[in-house]
Scaffold this motif. Structure first.
Motif, short mmCIF file in Angstrom:
data_model
loop_
_atom_site.label_atom_id
_atom_site.label_comp_id
_atom_site.label_asym_id
_atom_site.label_seq_id
_atom_site.Cartn_x
_atom_site.Cartn_y
_atom_site.Cartn_z
N VAL A 109 0.85 -1.20 0.00
CA VAL A 109 0.00 0.00 0.00
C VAL A 109 0.88 1.25 0.00
CG1 VAL A 109 -1.68 1.37 1.30
CG2 VAL A 109 -1.96 -1.11 1.15
N GLY A 110 1.89 1.25 0.88
CA GLY A 110 2.82 2.37 0.92
C GLY A 110 3.55 2.55 -0.40
N HIS A 111 3.89 1.42 -1.03
CA HIS A 111 4.58 1.47 -2.32
C HIS A 111 3.67 2.06 -3.39
CE1 HIS A 111 7.40 0.48 -5.41
NE2 HIS A 111 6.62 -0.44 -5.97
N MET A 112 2.38 1.69 -3.34
CA MET A 112 1.45 2.25 -4.32
C MET A 112 1.27 3.75 -4.10
SD MET A 112 -2.54 1.36 -5.27
CE MET A 112 -2.23 -0.24 -6.04
N MET A 113 1.18 4.17 -2.85
CA MET A 113 1.03 5.61 -2.58
C MET A 113 2.24 6.38 -3.08
SD MET A 113 -0.84 6.14 1.07
CE MET A 113 -2.63 6.16 1.12
N SER A 114 3.42 5.82 -2.86
CA SER A 114 4.64 6.46 -3.36
C SER A 114 4.62 6.55 -4.88
CB SER A 114 5.86 5.67 -2.88
OG SER A 114 7.05 6.21 -3.41
N SER A 115 4.18 5.48 -5.53
CA SER A 115 4.10 5.47 -7.00
C SER A 115 3.08 6.49 -7.50
CB SER A 115 3.72 4.07 -7.50
OG SER A 115 4.71 3.12 -7.13
N LEU A 116 1.95 6.59 -6.79
CA LEU A 116 0.94 7.58 -7.16
C LEU A 116 1.49 8.99 -7.02
CD1 LEU A 116 -2.17 5.94 -5.47
CD2 LEU A 116 -2.03 6.53 -7.90
N ASP A 117 2.23 9.24 -5.95
CA ASP A 117 2.82 10.57 -5.75
C ASP A 117 3.84 10.90 -6.83
OD1 ASP A 117 1.32 11.19 -3.51
OD2 ASP A 117 2.78 10.35 -2.11
N TRP A 147 -3.39 9.51 -17.48
CA TRP A 147 -3.55 9.47 -16.03
C TRP A 147 -4.71 8.54 -15.63
CZ3 TRP A 147 -1.20 10.85 -11.62
CH2 TRP A 147 -1.96 10.88 -10.45
N GLU A 148 -5.83 8.68 -16.30
CA GLU A 148 -7.00 7.87 -15.96
C GLU A 148 -6.77 6.39 -16.26
OE1 GLU A 148 -10.03 9.83 -18.19
OE2 GLU A 148 -10.41 11.33 -16.60
N LYS A 149 -6.04 6.10 -17.32
CA LYS A 149 -5.68 4.72 -17.62
C LYS A 149 -4.83 4.14 -16.49
CE LYS A 149 -2.78 2.01 -20.76
NZ LYS A 149 -1.82 2.09 -21.89
N MET A 150 -3.88 4.92 -16.00
CA MET A 150 -3.04 4.46 -14.90
C MET A 150 -3.86 4.23 -13.65
SD MET A 150 -0.26 6.59 -12.69
CE MET A 150 -1.68 7.34 -11.88
N MET A 151 -4.78 5.13 -13.33
CA MET A 151 -5.62 4.98 -12.14
C MET A 151 -6.47 3.72 -12.23
SD MET A 151 -5.09 7.48 -9.94
CE MET A 151 -6.57 7.87 -9.02
N ASP A 152 -7.03 3.45 -13.39
CA ASP A 152 -7.81 2.23 -13.59
C ASP A 152 -6.94 0.99 -13.38
OD1 ASP A 152 -10.13 3.57 -14.12
OD2 ASP A 152 -9.97 3.42 -16.29
N SER A 153 -5.74 1.04 -13.89
CA SER A 153 -4.84 -0.11 -13.78
C SER A 153 -4.39 -0.34 -12.33
CB SER A 153 -3.61 0.08 -14.68
OG SER A 153 -3.99 0.17 -16.03
N PHE A 154 -4.09 0.74 -11.62
CA PHE A 154 -3.72 0.61 -10.20
C PHE A 154 -4.85 -0.01 -9.40
CE2 PHE A 154 -0.17 3.96 -10.20
CZ PHE A 154 0.80 3.02 -9.86
N SER A 155 -6.09 0.27 -9.78
CA SER A 155 -7.23 -0.17 -8.98
C SER A 155 -7.45 -1.67 -8.99
CB SER A 155 -8.51 0.54 -9.45
OG SER A 155 -8.91 0.06 -10.72
N VAL A 156 -6.78 -2.39 -9.90
CA VAL A 156 -6.93 -3.85 -9.94
C VAL A 156 -5.63 -4.57 -9.60
CG1 VAL A 156 -8.89 -3.85 -11.53
CG2 VAL A 156 -6.57 -3.85 -12.45
N CYS A 157 -4.63 -3.86 -9.12
CA CYS A 157 -3.37 -4.50 -8.72
C CYS A 157 -3.57 -5.33 -7.46
CB CYS A 157 -2.30 -3.44 -8.45
SG CYS A 157 -1.65 -2.64 -9.93
N THR A 158 -2.79 -6.41 -7.34
CA THR A 158 -2.89 -7.27 -6.15
C THR A 158 -1.53 -7.53 -5.51
OG1 THR A 158 -2.75 -9.27 -7.53
CG2 THR A 158 -4.96 -8.45 -7.00
N ASN A 159 -0.45 -6.98 -6.07
CA ASN A 159 0.87 -7.17 -5.47
C ASN A 159 1.82 -6.07 -5.96
OD1 ASN A 159 2.17 -8.13 -8.00
ND2 ASN A 159 0.86 -9.91 -7.70
N ALA A 160 2.98 -6.00 -5.33
CA ALA A 160 3.94 -4.94 -5.63
C ALA A 160 4.46 -5.02 -7.06
CB ALA A 160 5.10 -5.00 -4.64
N LYS A 161 4.60 -6.22 -7.59
CA LYS A 161 5.12 -6.39 -8.94
C LYS A 161 4.17 -5.75 -9.95
CE LYS A 161 6.81 -9.91 -12.16
NZ LYS A 161 7.03 -11.38 -12.37
#
Length: 386
Positions: free
Chosen positions: A171-179, A202-216
């Motif tokens: 979660v922290g890694h995703m927040m850092s990536s979003l920032d 940007w919106e494509k990236m947000m959609d893709s982040f929303s279905v991630c399940t691991n750091a990779k």
């Protein structure tokens, strides 16, 4: 496959995994369908979703785009003397409870907003709502251990703790990536040739982040975002107008609270910078070092994000930025205390500062007028100094 978005790949992967399990296995590996809602805040919704689904093992209740009704409900449920973020949260939670949320999350915070949870909970209960509030101000003196106990007690006693800790780091890694992604977006978005092309990336990236399940998968999405951004055609001047945003943690970041300040500035062809984000405030934050760098202006910590406001403003001025915007909610005492120091910095470095104070009645048209006037002043100043 080359034309398939990362989001589609990840969704297909998830569906294949679910089809491969029996109904009993799916039920066993899924906590009861507890619906958890977190107030709308900036661009962090994919990280909030990841937290609920991968760490809490519950169902994330995604809120639709905020409307005028959302704001009105928050205002009506709040007293006049509280800050605008309080009212925004209340509107979001009322909407979430109407949609069937079982648990709502109060994140706490570095300012008095972190003490408002009990008041907000009582107001909502007096309005007749039945729910559980996960208030991260509880147990804060014990840090992550205290928060973990609250989650196990109120949300899911069957959390797989080792797995949950691993995913909490993600979660922290995703927040850092979003920032990091937002930094790129704000710096480059104002110079696109085709209007809206950067926003689509940007919106494509947000959609893709929303279905991630691991750091990779998080890394793959961020890498794809950078590639997509490089593919956007843009014409950027050698020395564009650069503006740094400083201010209060909630209002300066959240586009709903600051009336799309980032987008308005990018629409004028401005290179926008904002040091203030979750990563810099919570992961890399060092109060003592920052205060040492602004010792000529302040001696003590004035609270919440005041030190970062002044440190960021000083850095922007020393780097030759054209202007600074100070954004805060009405009545934010620490940021009010920053204003005299910012005025001194402005005089010392000859860099103008625009002070924006937001409440729930702030006019979008009035804000746009002030931003346009500020931009015109910076452009004229630039012309005179050539």
């Amino acid at each position: 496959m080359a034309d398939t978005s990362i989001r589609q790949v990840l969704k297909a992967k998830h569906k294949a995994e679910m089809r491969g399990r029996s109904r009993a296995e799916r039920k066993e590996n899924r906590h009861k369908s507890t619906k958890i809602a977190i107030f709308r805040y900036a661009y962090y919704a994919p990280a909030f979703k990841y937290l609920v689904e991968q760490v809490f093992d519950c169902e994330y209740l995604e809120l639709p785009k905020s409307t005028k009704r959302t704001a009105e409900m928050g205002i009506q449920a709040s007293t006049d003397d509280v800050c605008a973020p309080f009212k925004h949260m209340m509107g979001d939670w009322i909407e979430a409870l109407e949609m069937g949320a079982d648990i709502i999350v109060q994140s706490g915070g570095p300012c008095r907003l972190g003490y408002y949870g009990e008041m907000q909970e009582k107001i909502l209960r007096d309005m007749g709502y039945d729910f559980t509030m996960l208030n991260f101000s509880h147990g804060i003196e014990q840090g992550y251990f205290g928060w973990g106990k609250e989650v196990i007690k109120l949300v899911n006693p069957d959390i797989d703790i080792p797995y949950g800790i691993k995913q909490l780091l993600a979660v922290g890694h995703m927040m850092s990536s979003l920032d990091k992604a937002r930094d790129i977006y704000m710096a480059e978005g104002g110079f696109e040739v085709e209007r809206g092309s950067t926003k689509r990336v940007w919106e494509k990236m947000m959609d893709s982040f929303s279905v991630c399940t691991n750091a990779k998968e998080i890394d793959a999405v961020f890498t794809q975002f950078k590639a997509d951004m490089r593919g956007v055609e843009r014409v950027k001047p050698e020395r564009p107008i650069r503006i740094g945003i400083v201010g209060e943690l909630y209002t300066a970041i959240d586009e709903n609270s600051n009336l799309d300040l980032d987008e308005k500035l990018m629409g004028m062809g401005v290179e926008v910078h904002r040091m203030l984000n979750f990563t810099n405030r919570y992961t890399h934050y060092n109060e003592e070092n920052m205060r040492r760098g602004i010792a000529e202006y302040v001696t003590y910590d004035m609270g919440p994000t005041s030190t970062m406001t002044l440190a960021a403003a000083k850095r922007y001025m020393e780097d030759g930025f054209d202007g600074i915007i100070h954004a805060k909610s009405a009545g934010c005492t620490p940021e009010i205390d920053c204003i005299p120091a910012l005025q001194r910095m402005s005089e010392d470095h000859h860099i103008p500062v625009l002070y924006l104070t937001y409440d729930t009645e702030t006019s979008d048209t009035g804000l746009m007028t002030r931003l346009e006037a500020f931009y015109d002043m910076l452009a004229m100043k630039r012309t005179k100094t050539r």
